[in-house]
Scaffold this motif. Structure first.
Motif, short mmCIF file in Angstrom:
data_model
loop_
_atom_site.label_atom_id
_atom_site.label_comp_id
_atom_site.label_asym_id
_atom_site.label_seq_id
_atom_site.Cartn_x
_atom_site.Cartn_y
_atom_site.Cartn_z
N TYR A 35 40.16 18.21 113.90
CA TYR A 35 40.41 19.44 113.16
C TYR A 35 40.72 20.56 114.16
CZ TYR A 35 38.24 17.57 108.87
OH TYR A 35 37.94 16.84 107.74
N GLN A 37 40.38 24.92 114.23
CA GLN A 37 39.77 26.02 113.50
C GLN A 37 40.30 27.33 114.02
OE1 GLN A 37 35.42 26.52 113.69
NE2 GLN A 37 35.44 26.97 111.49
N GLY A 40 40.75 33.03 109.73
CA GLY A 40 41.57 33.19 108.53
C GLY A 40 42.08 31.90 107.92
N HIS A 41 41.92 30.78 108.66
CA HIS A 41 42.41 29.50 108.15
C HIS A 41 41.31 28.46 107.99
CE1 HIS A 41 46.72 30.35 108.34
NE2 HIS A 41 46.46 31.03 109.44
N GLY A 42 40.20 28.69 108.61
CA GLY A 42 39.13 27.71 108.52
C GLY A 42 39.47 26.43 109.27
N LEU A 43 38.80 25.36 108.90
CA LEU A 43 39.01 24.05 109.52
C LEU A 43 40.18 23.35 108.84
CD1 LEU A 43 35.39 22.66 109.79
CD2 LEU A 43 37.00 22.78 111.68
N LEU A 45 42.68 19.83 109.00
CA LEU A 45 42.77 18.48 109.54
C LEU A 45 44.12 18.25 110.21
CD1 LEU A 45 41.41 15.67 109.75
CD2 LEU A 45 42.57 15.10 107.61
N PHE A 90 38.07 20.63 117.02
CA PHE A 90 36.84 19.89 116.78
C PHE A 90 37.16 18.43 116.45
CE2 PHE A 90 33.54 22.98 116.92
CZ PHE A 90 34.10 24.18 116.51
N GLY B 107 36.75 24.41 102.83
CA GLY B 107 37.02 25.80 102.51
C GLY B 107 36.96 26.63 103.79
N LYS B 108 37.32 27.91 103.67
CA LYS B 108 37.37 28.77 104.85
C LYS B 108 36.00 29.28 105.27
CE LYS B 108 42.10 30.26 103.99
NZ LYS B 108 43.01 31.39 103.72
#
Lengths: 115, 116
Positions: A35, A37, A40-43, A45, A90, B107-108
């Motif tokens: 992943y 990170q 503003g986009h998070g995790l 894949l 990650f 989710g974020k």
């Protein structure tokens, strides 16, 4: 401790250079994931693997390739790094056997800066 | 299009109160839903998993609900403490569903701050 390590933990490189990140596990789990990170986009894949030599693309796979020649190692390669690939990466393993219920165990992350 | 939304980017709560975090999704069919905690500079850590046929799951001060009709999961921390301050992520797990995928989609996250 799920026995997962990432290397390098930090790397600064220049645009256009190749970069390989390594994920190593000691638990013999079948599924492994990469992943990224970003704020503003998070995790998100990138790629995942469901066995030796078996891999599949995730949501943001463009510009990345992976390889898994052994159960314990999952490599993520940026063939020609770009500034948009500056991120924290990650690796995760998925525990599905025995006492586990399908949760992910994450490594500590690899912070990549592309100048 | 597929979407996962966690109710807010940040949530501040007084110590001792119950924190409630929301995870809503559209155009997914998760058989399971997972919650993770992430501290700054660290990888996410698994907290709880709930199956689609379970209404509620508890672990110590944590409680998760899963409503597949509303397409929503609620994550509660009772008697919150400053040490609970972290970012909490929900993840959709479509394993065993018609999608048959072993991917987890996150989710974020919601950044929770528990104020003493």
């Amino acid at each position: 401790d799920a026995g997962i390590t990432q290397s390098p933990r930090h790397k600064v490189t220049e645009t256009g250079t190749p970069v390989t990140l390594r994920c190593h596990q000691t638990e013999n789990h079948r599924y492994m994931y990469w992943y990224r990170q970003d704020p503003g986009h998070g995790l998100r894949l990138i790629h995942y693997s469901y066995g030796v030599k078996d891999t599949d693309k995730g949501e943001v796979s463009d510009g990345y390739s992976v390889s898994r020649s052994k159960t314990e190692d999952f490599l993520l390669t940026l063939e020609s790094a770009t500034s948009s690939q500056t991120s924290v990466y990650f690796c995760a393993i998925r525990a599905l056997q025995g006492k586990y219920t399908g949760e992910l165990f994450f490594g500590e992350g690899s912070r990549l800066t592309v100048l | 299009s597929q979407k996962i939304e966690q109710n807010s980017e940040a949530l501040n709560i007084q110590e001792g109160k119950t924190a409630t975090l929301t995870c809503n999704y559209t155009n997914y069919s998760p058989a399971y839903l997972q919650w993770y905690r992430q501290d700054p500079g660290r990888g996410p850590v698994f907290l709880l998993l709930i199956r689609e046929n379970e209404k509620e799951k508890r672990k110590e001060r944590l409680k998760v609900t899963f409503d597949t009709t509303l397409k929503q999961s609620l994550f509660h921390i009772t008697a919150s403490q400053p040490a609970d301050s972290a970012t909490y992520l929900c993840a959709l797990d479509e394993r065993d569903s018609g999608a048959g995928s072993y991917q987890l989609t996150f989710g974020k996250g919601t950044k929770l701050s528990v104020i003493p």
